[in-house]
Design a protein around this motif. Structure first.
Motif, PDB file in Angstrom:
ATOM      1  N   HIS A 283       1.030  -1.277   0.293  1.00 58.82           N
ATOM      2  CA  HIS A 283       0.004   0.162  -0.108  1.00 58.82           C
ATOM      3  C   HIS A 283       0.910   1.594   0.034  1.00 58.82           C
ATOM      4  O   HIS A 283       0.492   2.314  -0.244  1.00 58.82           O
ATOM      5  CB  HIS A 283      -0.906  -0.263   0.748  1.00 58.82           C
ATOM      6  N   TRP A 284       2.110   1.317   0.813  1.00 58.12           N
ATOM      7  CA  TRP A 284       2.767   2.154   0.122  1.00 58.12           C
ATOM      8  C   TRP A 284       3.881   2.900  -1.210  1.00 58.12           C
ATOM      9  O   TRP A 284       4.036   3.483  -0.902  1.00 58.12           O
ATOM     10  CB  TRP A 284       4.118   2.290   1.556  1.00 58.12           C
ATOM     11  N   LEU A 285       3.783   1.396  -1.700  1.00 58.31           N
ATOM     12  CA  LEU A 285       4.127   1.615  -2.903  1.00 58.31           C
ATOM     13  C   LEU A 285       3.226   2.034  -3.929  1.00 58.31           C
ATOM     14  O   LEU A 285       3.055   3.517  -4.501  1.00 58.31           O
ATOM     15  CB  LEU A 285       4.365  -0.199  -3.237  1.00 58.31           C
ATOM     16  N   THR A 286       1.852   1.911  -3.546  1.00 59.05           N
ATOM     17  CA  THR A 286       0.980   2.237  -4.283  1.00 59.05           C
ATOM     18  C   THR A 286       0.846   4.014  -4.235  1.00 59.05           C
ATOM     19  O   THR A 286       0.863   4.827  -4.890  1.00 59.05           O
ATOM     20  CB  THR A 286      -0.559   1.726  -3.998  1.00 59.05           C
ATOM     21  N   ARG A 287       1.110   4.388  -2.647  1.00 57.89           N
ATOM     22  CA  ARG A 287       1.132   5.820  -2.113  1.00 57.89           C
ATOM     23  C   ARG A 287       2.228   6.408  -3.261  1.00 57.89           C
ATOM     24  O   ARG A 287       1.986   7.767  -3.823  1.00 57.89           O
ATOM     25  CB  ARG A 287       1.008   5.899  -0.943  1.00 57.89           C
ATOM     26  N   LEU A 288       3.518   5.600  -2.909  1.00 62.51           N
ATOM     27  CA  LEU A 288       4.698   6.404  -4.000  1.00 62.51           C
ATOM     28  C   LEU A 288       4.288   6.220  -5.467  1.00 62.51           C
ATOM     29  O   LEU A 288       4.077   7.238  -5.881  1.00 62.51           O
ATOM     30  CB  LEU A 288       5.368   5.718  -3.505  1.00 62.51           C
ATOM     31  N   SER A 289       3.326   5.565  -6.067  1.00 63.43           N
ATOM     32  CA  SER A 289       3.386   5.141  -7.182  1.00 63.43           C
ATOM     33  C   SER A 289       2.133   6.134  -7.775  1.00 63.43           C
ATOM     34  O   SER A 289       2.989   7.535  -8.518  1.00 63.43           O
ATOM     35  CB  SER A 289       2.434   4.031  -7.870  1.00 63.43           C
ATOM     36  N   GLU A 290       0.969   6.538  -7.051  1.00 68.03           N
ATOM     37  CA  GLU A 290       0.308   7.703  -7.501  1.00 68.03           C
ATOM     38  C   GLU A 290       1.445   9.294  -7.274  1.00 68.03           C
ATOM     39  O   GLU A 290       0.434  10.468  -8.487  1.00 68.03           O
ATOM     40  CB  GLU A 290      -0.896   7.511  -6.146  1.00 68.03           C
ATOM     41  N   GLU A 291       2.481   9.435  -6.314  1.00 66.75           N
ATOM     42  CA  GLU A 291       3.014  10.744  -6.208  1.00 66.75           C
ATOM     43  C   GLU A 291       3.931  10.818  -7.403  1.00 66.75           C
ATOM     44  O   GLU A 291       3.355  11.917  -8.175  1.00 66.75           O
ATOM     45  CB  GLU A 291       3.633  10.967  -5.123  1.00 66.75           C
ATOM     46  N   VAL A 292       3.862   9.500  -7.758  1.00 60.64           N
ATOM     47  CA  VAL A 292       5.089   9.896  -9.333  1.00 60.64           C
ATOM     48  C   VAL A 292       4.107  10.178 -10.915  1.00 60.64           C
ATOM     49  O   VAL A 292       4.785  11.259 -11.482  1.00 60.64           O
ATOM     50  CB  VAL A 292       5.928   8.325  -9.509  1.00 60.64           C
ATOM     51  N   THR A 293       3.070   9.258 -10.637  1.00 63.44           N
ATOM     52  CA  THR A 293       2.173   9.711 -12.027  1.00 63.44           C
ATOM     53  C   THR A 293       1.059  11.062 -11.411  1.00 63.44           C
ATOM     54  O   THR A 293       1.450  11.700 -12.686  1.00 63.44           O
ATOM     55  CB  THR A 293       0.396   8.712 -11.079  1.00 63.44           C
ATOM     56  N   ARG A 294       1.319  12.184 -10.120  1.00 63.75           N
ATOM     57  CA  ARG A 294       1.204  13.260 -10.264  1.00 63.75           C
ATOM     58  C   ARG A 294       1.379  14.029 -10.677  1.00 63.75           C
ATOM     59  O   ARG A 294       1.272  15.298 -11.548  1.00 63.75           O
ATOM     60  CB  ARG A 294       0.899  13.539  -8.613  1.00 63.75           C
ATOM     61  N   HIS A 295       3.329  13.906 -10.411  1.00 60.79           N
ATOM     62  CA  HIS A 295       3.995  14.979 -11.006  1.00 60.79           C
ATOM     63  C   HIS A 295       4.583  14.182 -12.569  1.00 60.79           C
ATOM     64  O   HIS A 295       6.225  14.980 -12.632  1.00 60.79           O
ATOM     65  CB  HIS A 295       5.248  14.408 -10.459  1.00 60.79           C
ATOM     66  N   GLY A 296       3.856  13.273 -13.571  1.00 56.78           N
ATOM     67  CA  GLY A 296       4.263  13.297 -14.398  1.00 56.78           C
ATOM     68  C   GLY A 296       5.177  12.413 -15.127  1.00 56.78           C
ATOM     69  O   GLY A 296       5.253  11.927 -16.542  1.00 56.78           O
ATOM     70  N   GLY A 297       5.174  11.476 -14.051  1.00 51.09           N
ATOM     71  CA  GLY A 297       6.061  10.404 -14.076  1.00 51.09           C
ATOM     72  C   GLY A 297       5.149   8.751 -14.076  1.00 51.09           C
ATOM     73  O   GLY A 297       4.548   8.926 -14.129  1.00 51.09           O
ATOM     74  N   ASP A 298       6.566   8.183 -14.538  1.00 52.19           N
ATOM     75  CA  ASP A 298       5.927   6.696 -13.924  1.00 52.19           C
ATOM     76  C   ASP A 298       6.397   5.728 -13.032  1.00 52.19           C
ATOM     77  O   ASP A 298       8.151   6.207 -13.153  1.00 52.19           O
ATOM     78  CB  ASP A 298       6.596   6.397 -15.471  1.00 52.19           C
ATOM     79  N   LEU A 299       6.642   4.143 -12.311  1.00 57.00           N
ATOM     80  CA  LEU A 299       7.152   4.031 -11.210  1.00 57.00           C
ATOM     81  C   LEU A 299       7.112   2.807 -11.285  1.00 57.00           C
ATOM     82  O   LEU A 299       6.396   1.992 -11.696  1.00 57.00           O
ATOM     83  CB  LEU A 299       6.268   4.266 -10.256  1.00 57.00           C
ATOM     84  N   LYS A 300       8.098   2.034 -11.696  1.00 57.13           N
ATOM     85  CA  LYS A 300       8.917   0.856 -11.493  1.00 57.13           C
ATOM     86  C   LYS A 300       9.170   0.008 -10.575  1.00 57.13           C
ATOM     87  O   LYS A 300      10.274   0.777  -9.835  1.00 57.13           O
ATOM     88  CB  LYS A 300       9.067   0.074 -12.535  1.00 57.13           C
ATOM     89  N   VAL A 301       8.801  -1.153 -10.157  1.00 56.65           N
ATOM     90  CA  VAL A 301       9.204  -1.723  -8.701  1.00 56.65           C
ATOM     91  C   VAL A 301       9.633  -3.024  -8.881  1.00 56.65           C
ATOM     92  O   VAL A 301       9.144  -3.845 -10.090  1.00 56.65           O
ATOM     93  CB  VAL A 301       7.878  -1.472  -7.879  1.00 56.65           C
TER      94      VAL A 301
END
Length: 317
Positions: free
Chosen positions: A53-71
């Motif tokens: 669930h913390w990785l989901t929050r981080l991914s949402e934050e990155v998306t808000r700033h125009g990026g993409d998160l690969k875990v």
């Protein structure tokens, strides 16, 4: 119909455990905010013991700033038995980035969690490594290089790395570093960084120190005769116009006991990431008193602030 031009992916890597997740988020957001709009930041994150669930929050934050998160899940066997000291297992996984990331990714910028990006890292992305597998900044500490007997100007800090992943794969660099760490960990102060230097100290591209402005930059300038490989003008530029602050040592900007000139700006961004608050340790009255009553450190902070302001003022003329 107007067709938007497609952005170019710019790859950034990070590794941390749950304790450092809030500060990794600051690094990612600060990098994304200042990135040239022609690029899309793609963050490759090796997550060590972090709840989904913390990785989901981080991914949402990155998306808000125009990026993409690969875990990526870490290889738990590669560094089994190696000491972690106070840094945790996560420090080792930058070594394996060439193995974690897909082979169609040829270059990545690795950035430590305890950093704050204040310039466009597209400039760093475009750096010519002149055939070297990695670009880095000299470690500005006088002692870090001593355990592997490498001259100070030849020893780099591993907090910010521009990595040619093709070269790492072709030369088998990761496994060479892992083997060195396994054989020599008992005598190394910084097992991961010293092992990287033992393998690569003759084969790295020197970056300007502003791309990894370590906390020791003030000492390196004041005691330049002690042997830094940078010219005084380069160190002054790192103070006046840093691109990435790297909060090496004990003084982290999320703690009261920190005397970096940019700490208030950093904390404002951290506080704006409200979802990280639950993960951050609560500082007690003793921590605050130690910072307030540390007269020597307060004087050092004021001195650093004056040096920073002085060099910024000179640079503006």
């Amino acid at each position: 119909m107007v067709v938007k031009s497609q952005k170019t992916d710019l790859h950034i890597a990070a590794c941390c455990d749950q304790n450092y997740l809030p500060y990794t988020a600051v690094m990612m957001v600060s990098a994304a905010r200042r990135l040239d709009q022609a690029y899309r930041p793609v963050f490759h994150f090796v997550a060590v013991d972090i709840a989904d669930h913390w990785l989901t929050r981080l991914s949402e934050e990155v998306t808000r700033h125009g990026g993409d998160l690969k875990v990526y899940q870490p290889d738990t066997t590669a560094f089994k038995g190696l000491p972690t000291l106070r840094y945790g297992d996560a420090v080792y996984h930058r070594i394996l980035l060439a193995e974690y990331l897909p082979e169609d990714i040829h270059r990545v910028i690795y950035i430590d969690a305890d950093t704050y990006v204040v310039d466009d890292i597209a400039k760093l992305w475009q750096t010519d490594l002149s055939g070297h597998p990695v670009g880095a900044v000299e470690d500005l500490s006088r002692s870090a290089c001593k355990t592997i007997d490498i001259p100070r100007p030849k020893y780099f800090n591993s907090g910010v790395l521009v990595m040619d992943l093709d070269a790492w794969r072709q030369q088998g660099i990761a496994r060479k570093v892992v083997r060195y760490a396994a054989d020599n960990a008992h005598r190394l102060n910084y097992v991961d960084q010293c092992s990287l230097n033992a393998v690569l100290h003759k084969d790295w591209a020197r970056l300007p120190p502003r791309w990894n402005q370590q906390a020791t930059v003030y000492k390196a300038l004041n005691r330049h005769s002690a042997g830094s490989g940078y010219e005084k003008a380069e160190l002054r530029e790192a103070i006046r116009n840093p691109a990435i602050y790297h909060f090496t040592g004990r003084e982290k900007p999320w703690l009261w006991y920190c005397f970096a000139p940019v700490k208030h700006e950093y904390r404002a961004l951290l506080d704006s990431l409200e979802w990280t608050e639950e993960l951050r340790p609560k500082e007690n009255l003793g921590d605050k008193l130690e910072a307030v009553l540390s007269l020597r450190k307060q004087a050092q902070y004021l001195g650093r602030l004056m040096v920073w302001l002085f060099h910024r003022k000179r640079g503006s003329h």
